[in-house]
Design a protein around this motif. Structure first.
Motif, short mmCIF file in Angstrom:
data_model
loop_
_atom_site.label_atom_id
_atom_site.label_comp_id
_atom_site.label_asym_id
_atom_site.label_seq_id
_atom_site.Cartn_x
_atom_site.Cartn_y
_atom_site.Cartn_z
N LEU A 163 -24.32 35.23 40.40
CA LEU A 163 -25.48 34.64 39.74
C LEU A 163 -26.76 35.36 40.14
O LEU A 163 -27.64 35.59 39.30
CB LEU A 163 -25.59 33.15 40.11
CG LEU A 163 -24.67 32.19 39.36
CD1 LEU A 163 -24.83 30.79 39.93
CD2 LEU A 163 -24.99 32.18 37.87
N GLN A 176 -23.99 39.60 30.50
CA GLN A 176 -24.10 38.30 31.15
C GLN A 176 -23.03 38.09 32.22
O GLN A 176 -22.97 37.01 32.79
CB GLN A 176 -23.97 37.20 30.10
CG GLN A 176 -24.99 37.29 28.98
CD GLN A 176 -24.61 36.41 27.82
OE1 GLN A 176 -23.47 36.45 27.35
NE2 GLN A 176 -25.54 35.62 27.34
N ALA A 222 -23.20 33.87 33.14
CA ALA A 222 -24.29 32.93 32.94
C ALA A 222 -25.28 33.55 31.96
O ALA A 222 -25.40 34.79 31.90
CB ALA A 222 -24.98 32.60 34.26
N PHE A 254 -18.39 29.94 35.11
CA PHE A 254 -19.46 30.02 34.14
C PHE A 254 -20.52 28.98 34.50
O PHE A 254 -20.21 27.98 35.13
CB PHE A 254 -18.97 29.72 32.72
CG PHE A 254 -18.34 30.90 32.02
CD1 PHE A 254 -17.42 31.72 32.66
CD2 PHE A 254 -18.64 31.17 30.70
CE1 PHE A 254 -16.82 32.79 32.00
CE2 PHE A 254 -18.05 32.23 30.03
CZ PHE A 254 -17.14 33.05 30.67
N GLU A 255 -21.73 29.22 34.08
CA GLU A 255 -22.77 28.22 34.30
C GLU A 255 -22.45 26.96 33.50
O GLU A 255 -22.18 27.02 32.30
CB GLU A 255 -24.13 28.76 33.86
CG GLU A 255 -25.27 27.76 34.02
CD GLU A 255 -26.56 28.28 33.43
OE1 GLU A 255 -27.08 27.66 32.48
OE2 GLU A 255 -27.05 29.32 33.92
N GLY A 258 -23.81 26.27 30.05
CA GLY A 258 -24.23 27.58 29.59
C GLY A 258 -23.14 28.33 28.87
O GLY A 258 -23.23 29.55 28.71
#
Length: 287
Positions: A163, A176, A222, A254-255, A258
């Motif tokens: 992140l 991403q 993310a 994953f977020e 998100g």
């Protein structure tokens, strides 16, 4: 854009490739709202023709907006995979030709710059652009563990590092996703996309370029800082789980909120079958 979603009239869905446009359309219809799909030639699945639809080329903004207005569409959502086209492949109509200098400038930036600029052009035609997360919030990845397996303390440390890197690279408008193994960043997503990044990492392991045991490391994804979440929101399904397992990873993070997840139960089952964890990262996982 100044306006809120109207919630009235059909929801216009601009559909790219993959299974996620159908998931969004199904969810919207299940909630009692009509849909009108605008299927992008060369990308959208022909199976989407089971919904009310119209095929178009990316450069045919004038015909699309005229049809949408005639059908009472006020809200539009963009969902599905797209690869970056060339200006010469757009098939520009008169509406788009009038703003050709702006389009050329948009192509000189990164993907987020391009997509946000296209949304701006559409909004100027009088529509409200919303994200899939606004149209059907229940399709977003929940926080926490999906399935039976949970990340270890090392996995959580790898998540936080991933992140941190995504946020650091955000101003450069690159991919991403990253792969982190025991604190080491071993792959960064660029123009090739997540699937090819996973394949590249798996190949480095198979050829001995990276001597990393199976079931180690995390795919971390993310949205980029400042990213317009109405476009290019990551999606997560069983196919990603399969590719992460083939690459030899321990899990996927994953977020939370998100990423689009059409079927969280199926995703958890796929993760259990593959021996991986799937985790929705909350605010505390960024520490």
């Amino acid at each position: 854009m100044g306006k809120r979603p109207s919630g009235t009239g059909p929801l216009g869905i601009v559909a790219g490739g993959g299974a996620f446009p159908a998931a969004v359309a199904d969810a919207v219809v299940a909630e009692g709202r009509e849909v009108l799909l605008f299927l992008i030639r060369g990308f959208a699945d022909p199976a989407l023709e089971r919904y009310p639809h119209h095929w178009f080329r990316l450069g045919s903004l004038g015909s699309v907006t005229a049809l949408a207005k005639a059908r009472g569409v006020k809200d539009l959502v963009m969902v599905g995979a797209l690869t970056r086209p060339r200006v010469s492949d757009l098939g520009l109509d008169w509406t788009m030709l009038r703003v050709l200098p702006r389009i050329i400038r948009l192509f000189r930036g990164g993907d987020n710059h391009l997509l946000s600029g296209v949304l701006g052009l559409v909004a100027e035609q009088g529509f409200h652009l919303i994200g899939a997360h606004e149209a059907v919030p229940r399709l977003l990845l929940p926080e926490g563990v999906l399935g039976a397996l949970a990340p270890t303390a090392q996995d959580r440390a790898d998540m936080a590092r991933g992140l941190d890197l995504i946020r650091t690279l955000g101003p450069f408008d690159v991919g991403q996703g990253v792969i982190v193994v025991d604190g080491f960043v071993v792959a960064v997503e660029a123009a090739e996309g997540t699937d090819q990044m996973l394949a590249r990492y798996g190949e480095m392991r198979r050829t001995g370029r990276l001597r990393i045991p199976a079931r180690r490391g995390v795919l971390v994804k993310a949205p980029k800082p400042g990213q317009d979440r109405r476009v290019d929101l990551p999606s997560l399904g069983p196919a990603t789980v399969e590719r992460a397992a083939e690459a030899g990873l321990a899990g996927i993070a994953f977020e939370a909120g998100g990423a689009i997840v059409p079927d969280a139960q199926a995703l958890g089952s796929a993760a259990d079958s593959a021996g991986l964890f799937v985790f929705g990262m909350g605010r505390g996982d960024a520490a």
